[in-house]
Scaffold this motif. Structure first.
Motif, PDB file in Angstrom:
ATOM      1  N   THR A  67       2.398 -11.145  53.190  1.00  0.00           N
ATOM      2  CA  THR A  67       2.218  -9.694  53.139  1.00  0.00           C
ATOM      3  C   THR A  67       1.987  -9.143  54.538  1.00  0.00           C
ATOM      4  O   THR A  67       1.285  -9.760  55.337  1.00  0.00           O
ATOM      5  CB  THR A  67       1.028  -9.358  52.217  1.00  0.00           C
ATOM      6  OG1 THR A  67       1.327  -9.872  50.911  1.00  0.00           O
ATOM      7  CG2 THR A  67       0.780  -7.879  52.112  1.00  0.00           C
ATOM      8  N   LYS A  98      -2.708  -5.194  50.130  1.00  0.00           N
ATOM      9  CA  LYS A  98      -3.095  -6.355  49.337  1.00  0.00           C
ATOM     10  C   LYS A  98      -3.405  -7.506  50.275  1.00  0.00           C
ATOM     11  O   LYS A  98      -2.634  -7.778  51.184  1.00  0.00           O
ATOM     12  CB  LYS A  98      -1.951  -6.764  48.405  1.00  0.00           C
ATOM     13  CG  LYS A  98      -1.667  -5.796  47.284  1.00  0.00           C
ATOM     14  CD  LYS A  98      -0.425  -6.241  46.529  1.00  0.00           C
ATOM     15  CE  LYS A  98      -0.192  -5.391  45.295  1.00  0.00           C
ATOM     16  NZ  LYS A  98       1.166  -5.639  44.739  1.00  0.00           N
ATOM     17  N   ASP A  99      -4.519  -8.183  50.021  1.00  0.00           N
ATOM     18  CA  ASP A  99      -4.896  -9.318  50.855  1.00  0.00           C
ATOM     19  C   ASP A  99      -5.921 -10.131  50.089  1.00  0.00           C
ATOM     20  O   ASP A  99      -7.005  -9.652  49.801  1.00  0.00           O
ATOM     21  CB  ASP A  99      -5.484  -8.821  52.181  1.00  0.00           C
ATOM     22  CG  ASP A  99      -5.886  -9.980  53.095  1.00  0.00           C
ATOM     23  OD1 ASP A  99      -5.450 -11.124  52.846  1.00  0.00           O
ATOM     24  OD2 ASP A  99      -6.627  -9.733  54.065  1.00  0.00           O
ATOM     25  N   VAL A 100      -5.549 -11.343  49.712  1.00  0.00           N
ATOM     26  CA  VAL A 100      -6.495 -12.184  48.969  1.00  0.00           C
ATOM     27  C   VAL A 100      -6.712 -13.515  49.677  1.00  0.00           C
ATOM     28  O   VAL A 100      -6.922 -14.547  49.042  1.00  0.00           O
ATOM     29  CB  VAL A 100      -6.044 -12.404  47.499  1.00  0.00           C
ATOM     30  CG1 VAL A 100      -6.145 -11.112  46.714  1.00  0.00           C
ATOM     31  CG2 VAL A 100      -4.633 -12.968  47.427  1.00  0.00           C
ATOM     32  N   ALA A 101      -6.659 -13.476  51.010  1.00  0.00           N
ATOM     33  CA  ALA A 101      -6.845 -14.694  51.788  1.00  0.00           C
ATOM     34  C   ALA A 101      -8.340 -15.001  51.923  1.00  0.00           C
ATOM     35  O   ALA A 101      -8.982 -14.636  52.899  1.00  0.00           O
ATOM     36  CB  ALA A 101      -6.184 -14.556  53.154  1.00  0.00           C
ATOM     37  N   LEU A 142      -3.613  -3.822  55.280  1.00  0.00           N
ATOM     38  CA  LEU A 142      -2.891  -4.456  54.194  1.00  0.00           C
ATOM     39  C   LEU A 142      -3.344  -3.874  52.860  1.00  0.00           C
ATOM     40  O   LEU A 142      -4.532  -3.883  52.536  1.00  0.00           O
ATOM     41  CB  LEU A 142      -3.160  -5.962  54.212  1.00  0.00           C
ATOM     42  CG  LEU A 142      -2.679  -6.661  55.498  1.00  0.00           C
ATOM     43  CD1 LEU A 142      -3.333  -8.018  55.650  1.00  0.00           C
ATOM     44  CD2 LEU A 142      -1.173  -6.789  55.480  1.00  0.00           C
ATOM     45  N   THR A 187      -0.886 -11.187  56.250  1.00  0.00           N
ATOM     46  CA  THR A 187      -1.720 -12.230  55.672  1.00  0.00           C
ATOM     47  C   THR A 187      -0.850 -13.255  54.946  1.00  0.00           C
ATOM     48  O   THR A 187       0.290 -12.964  54.589  1.00  0.00           O
ATOM     49  CB  THR A 187      -2.778 -11.629  54.720  1.00  0.00           C
ATOM     50  OG1 THR A 187      -3.614 -12.671  54.211  1.00  0.00           O
ATOM     51  CG2 THR A 187      -2.127 -10.912  53.531  1.00  0.00           C
ATOM     52  N   ILE A 188      -1.413 -14.443  54.732  1.00  0.00           N
ATOM     53  CA  ILE A 188      -0.653 -15.511  54.076  1.00  0.00           C
ATOM     54  C   ILE A 188      -0.519 -15.289  52.578  1.00  0.00           C
ATOM     55  O   ILE A 188       0.345 -15.870  51.935  1.00  0.00           O
ATOM     56  CB  ILE A 188      -1.304 -16.891  54.326  1.00  0.00           C
ATOM     57  CG1 ILE A 188      -2.771 -16.894  53.841  1.00  0.00           C
ATOM     58  CG2 ILE A 188      -1.247 -17.247  55.808  1.00  0.00           C
ATOM     59  CD1 ILE A 188      -3.369 -18.281  53.757  1.00  0.00           C
ATOM     60  N   THR A 189      -1.378 -14.454  52.010  1.00  0.00           N
ATOM     61  CA  THR A 189      -1.270 -14.173  50.574  1.00  0.00           C
ATOM     62  C   THR A 189      -1.778 -12.782  50.252  1.00  0.00           C
ATOM     63  O   THR A 189      -2.908 -12.431  50.589  1.00  0.00           O
ATOM     64  CB  THR A 189      -2.002 -15.245  49.724  1.00  0.00           C
ATOM     65  OG1 THR A 189      -1.962 -14.836  48.355  1.00  0.00           O
ATOM     66  CG2 THR A 189      -3.440 -15.461  50.153  1.00  0.00           C
ATOM     67  N   GLY A 190      -0.896 -12.003  49.620  1.00  0.00           N
ATOM     68  CA  GLY A 190      -1.265 -10.629  49.272  1.00  0.00           C
ATOM     69  C   GLY A 190      -1.905 -10.528  47.910  1.00  0.00           C
ATOM     70  O   GLY A 190      -2.807  -9.733  47.698  1.00  0.00           O
ATOM     71  N   GLU A 191      -1.438 -11.359  46.969  1.00  0.00           N
ATOM     72  CA  GLU A 191      -1.972 -11.226  45.602  1.00  0.00           C
ATOM     73  C   GLU A 191      -2.001 -12.518  44.811  1.00  0.00           C
ATOM     74  O   GLU A 191      -2.515 -12.541  43.707  1.00  0.00           O
ATOM     75  CB  GLU A 191      -1.168 -10.170  44.825  1.00  0.00           C
ATOM     76  CG  GLU A 191       0.317 -10.483  44.755  1.00  0.00           C
ATOM     77  CD  GLU A 191       1.132  -9.422  43.983  1.00  0.00           C
ATOM     78  OE1 GLU A 191       0.558  -8.404  43.607  1.00  0.00           O
ATOM     79  OE2 GLU A 191       2.328  -9.659  43.776  1.00  0.00           O
ATOM     80  N   HIS A 192      -1.484 -13.614  45.357  1.00  0.00           N
ATOM     81  CA  HIS A 192      -1.447 -14.853  44.576  1.00  0.00           C
ATOM     82  C   HIS A 192      -2.685 -15.717  44.763  1.00  0.00           C
ATOM     83  O   HIS A 192      -2.971 -16.577  43.936  1.00  0.00           O
ATOM     84  CB  HIS A 192      -0.210 -15.670  44.921  1.00  0.00           C
ATOM     85  CG  HIS A 192       1.062 -15.038  44.460  1.00  0.00           C
ATOM     86  ND1 HIS A 192       2.293 -15.489  44.815  1.00  0.00           N
ATOM     87  CD2 HIS A 192       1.276 -13.966  43.647  1.00  0.00           C
ATOM     88  CE1 HIS A 192       3.220 -14.720  44.245  1.00  0.00           C
ATOM     89  NE2 HIS A 192       2.623 -13.791  43.554  1.00  0.00           N
ATOM     90  N   GLY A 193      -3.368 -15.547  45.847  1.00  0.00           N
ATOM     91  CA  GLY A 193      -4.544 -16.370  46.113  1.00  0.00           C
ATOM     92  C   GLY A 193      -4.232 -17.550  47.013  1.00  0.00           C
ATOM     93  O   GLY A 193      -3.068 -17.838  47.314  1.00  0.00           O
TER      94      GLY A 193
END
Lengths: 470, 470
Positions: free
Chosen positions: B343, A185-188, A183, B412-418
């Motif tokens: 994402t 982007k991944d901020v999990a 990925l 993933t459940i969140t790419g850049e929002h947190g």
């Protein structure tokens, strides 16, 4: 100590052929590439898969047996010396390239893959894995990740950390977790991937990694600039960057290093100049041409006595290989070679080189300096002899002063080699008491029994280096 | 609740003009850009320097008062909604650009600097800070770091994490630590810098940051490719990357989004096609020309009905601005706008877009999809109305299924929002129980009293989103 009962448990997991507690077997894994550190493990275990790793870790955790994951042991911080004994985990069975994903530009590997084999495998697909530690011919990817290895291409392309996208890790309690993914982007949640990168095996055992690849640069050129003035070379480095050129490689070698490397490699390096910059640029043809021209001009403006562009890839490769062989070449001089990696902001390179020379003089020790000038990452190297305790004491004092100077200039005690057992006593200089406490809290949280590579990163007591023997 | 005595302690630190517990003041900071989350803080405090932050944190820690550091509140995960009350920390006084270091290519800032102001300030020196979240006109750097913000240039240049070199952080116990440095390479201990990036204020308060800059690309070109077939657009994305071209930007907008954006921006976007790709490349002139030509060919091969290169920078800028305004444009449709950022690996984009449309149909909700196709980072967006509980329930079920699908595709459940409060209930789907436990252990180690932005990242109980009110 491993009891007979525990030994049998290990053997049930991996088979007797993968459990070695012979004196000879233990001796082989009692040291790594770092001088002055040696300590026997109690056993050497070669797991065949992640499940076996998890089972081994659970037993170690239950019985408080130290566990040292180890690649090829090329690290220079005593990161894989089993200083508290216990089990050394080797990854000779877990050495497969599992997948090259050309659509997502990733490669997934087991920790035991040799760095150069990985680089060659992806190059065959027109892809590029930039991190290239000098040890890449024998180092493993698992070791590179645990040490966050750098290399010659770090200036433009970053270090191992910048290419690790996902990890499978066995935690101290035996839990198997997966971090990240293929990925962009991944901020999990917290960035565990990068927490494990560079954690030197003190937080978990890495059993699989997915690495980012980039398209292979179209072309590459190599240049040598010779100087009779160290500071002129350092100024050239600053001026290249200030001119908004980021070359792939910007290496520095001083005269003593040059002489030794030429004696070893015999490729016709000049040995009568004070310093050399080895500069490379890669990318699209037009850009490389333009950047090389501009960089050559800058070097000439800064009083380089000669600027030569390699005429062929063979010649360029010889130069790179010579530079990579610096440690091996220096190691022939004396029985012991101590190679450090004090690192400073690149604007401070000239001051740092000057300070190193003054410190060497002050303590009457020979220090050859080379390294990644563009990164501010220098390798002051001292050929010495551990048996000469009086000299070793002066060497240690000199390096202590070098670390202090690096910190004073806004730098760090280690740019790419890691802390390990060797630099643990100096870590507080960089991080302060509060920084160390924060890191210890994380270590304690993930490894409450302290089985994961104990004695590394965090110093037990005072600031002296010691020869450890058990 | 904050007692009168504690209130007076806060006022002694920051002055009464920087302590606000009026109803009106608290109301302003009771919500952020995330729909459905509102909760009153007990006070809003504006510290003037790091020392004041440290003193405030110490008091909060002693009295177990929740602490929510907040930038401009543009996050979309309820990351700065004070769901357990306590203190909201605002950084209106700590909003200076402290230094632009042209030799080391770094900028050092306080957390309250507006992202776009930073970008403009470094551009004046010919330098480039690539992360460009859509909210950059009002978002702060502190917020960007806490959320590890992405943006339109992420494909080529990475996200906020890739540019943070050093941090000053106040820990939950009031300790002030400094991580990293102006160092291209630094492996002195665990990578705390990147642990704090994206930690959403749950591990500490960031009070200063040093960010990496790169040379400004020479030139830039922008192109629009129109499609009557969603999957053809997705295939173009994969094929561009497979051809070893990494464009700066590779954005996707579906027809419903296009229509809304054009209605808002009025720049002549086509509204009669199924999908649009907005493609940008920057770099040296020759390379940009070559890449644009090749990408145009690829889009045509994949049945784009039209491929147009922007004729001027003004036209290109209008296109970019229109894309950045997608959320604002969609927000005009209905009282509530729920924007997600599931994402996937970029190879799975076509499958994901298809799945989103099927899920929208299944639950009879309107979902417009746009986003960073090159990153696999999509923004399915639902214009809805929180007062219509029946519809909101369908919307939530639809998004739940979208998250599940993303995970199924290796995403993933969140790419850049947190994660924030909003996606906490879904985090376990990505990380597993063991992964969550490892993160919780780290949180507990650094913030044993749980005062740092409580209720974020880690879910309290079950998996449902709830409207929080106090």
């Amino acid at each position: 100590m491993i009891s007979e009962k525990v030994k049998q448990s290990f053997i049930r997991i991996v088979g007797s052929e993968n459990y070695d507690d012979s004196k000879a077997g233990r001796l082989v894994y009692s040291y790594d590439a770092t001088p002055q550190f040696q300590s026997l493990p109690d056993a050497v275990i070669a797991p065949r898969n992640t499940k076996e790793v998890s089972e081994i870790v659970k037993i170690c955790n239950e019985h408080r047996i130290p566990l040292v994951p180890r690649g090829s042991g090329t690290n220079l911080c005593a990161g894989t010396c089993p200083i508290e004994g216990g089990v050394v985990l080797v990854f000779k069975h877990m050495n497969k390239i599992l997948e090259i994903d050309e659509e997502n530009l990733t490669v997934t590997v087991q920790p035991g893959v040799i760095t150069q084999d990985l680089i060659k495998a992806v190059e065959e697909k027109g892809l590029f894995y930039p991190p290239d530690p000098s040890s890449m011919k024998i180092s493993t990817i698992g070791g590179n990740i645990n040490e966050n290895s750098g290399g010659l291409r770090g200036l433009k392309y970053g270090v191992t950390r910048d290419y690790v996208m996902a990890l499978e890790v066995v935690l101290a309690n035996g839990d198997i977790i997966r971090t990240g993914g293929k990925l962009a982007k991944d901020v999990a949640g917290y960035d565990l991937t990068r927490l494990f990168v560079g954690s030197e095996g003190t937080l978990g055992v890495i059993t699989e990694a997915t690495l980012k690849l980039i398209p292979m640069p179209e072309t590459k050129k190599t240049m040598l600039a010779l100087y009779q003035d160290l500071e002129a070379a350092a100024r050239s480095v600053s001026k290249i960057i200030a001119n908004k050129i980021i070359p792939t490689t910007l290496e520095f070698l001083d005269q003593p290093t040059l002489a030794v490397v030429e004696d070893y490699a015999r490729i016709g390096l000049p040995t009568n100049v004070k310093a050399v910059l080895l500069i490379e640029q890669d990318g699209p043809y037009e850009v490389v041409e333009r950047d090389m021209k501009k960089m050559a001009e800058i070097c000439q403006e800064e009083q380089a006595v000669s600027v030569q562009i390699a005429r062929s890839e063979a010649e360029a490769d010889a130069l790179r290989t010579a530079r990579r062989s610096a440690l091996s070449a220096l190691a022939r001089l004396k029985p012991t070679t101590i190679l450090e990696d004090a690192t400073v902001p690149r604007s401070e390179i000239a001051k740092m080189v000057k300070a190193i020379n003054e410190i060497a003089e002050k303590y009457n020790v020979k220090i050859c300096t080379f390294g990644h000038a563009g990164d501010g990452n220098l390798h002051p190297t001292c050929p010495t002899d551990v048996r000469d305790r009086e000299e070793i004491e002066r060497v240690e004092k000199a390096f202590e002063e070098i670390f202090a100077k690096a910190i004073e200039l806004g730098g760090t005690i280690t740019g790419e080699h890691g802390v390990g057992a060797m630099k643990a006593p100096y870590l507080e200089w960089k991080l302060g008491k509060e920084g160390i406490e924060a890191m210890k809290a994380i270590k304690q949280a993930l490894d409450p029994n302290g089985i994961m590579n104990p004695g590394k990163i965090f110093a037990k007591s005072e600031r002296k280096r010691v020869v450890v023997t058990r």
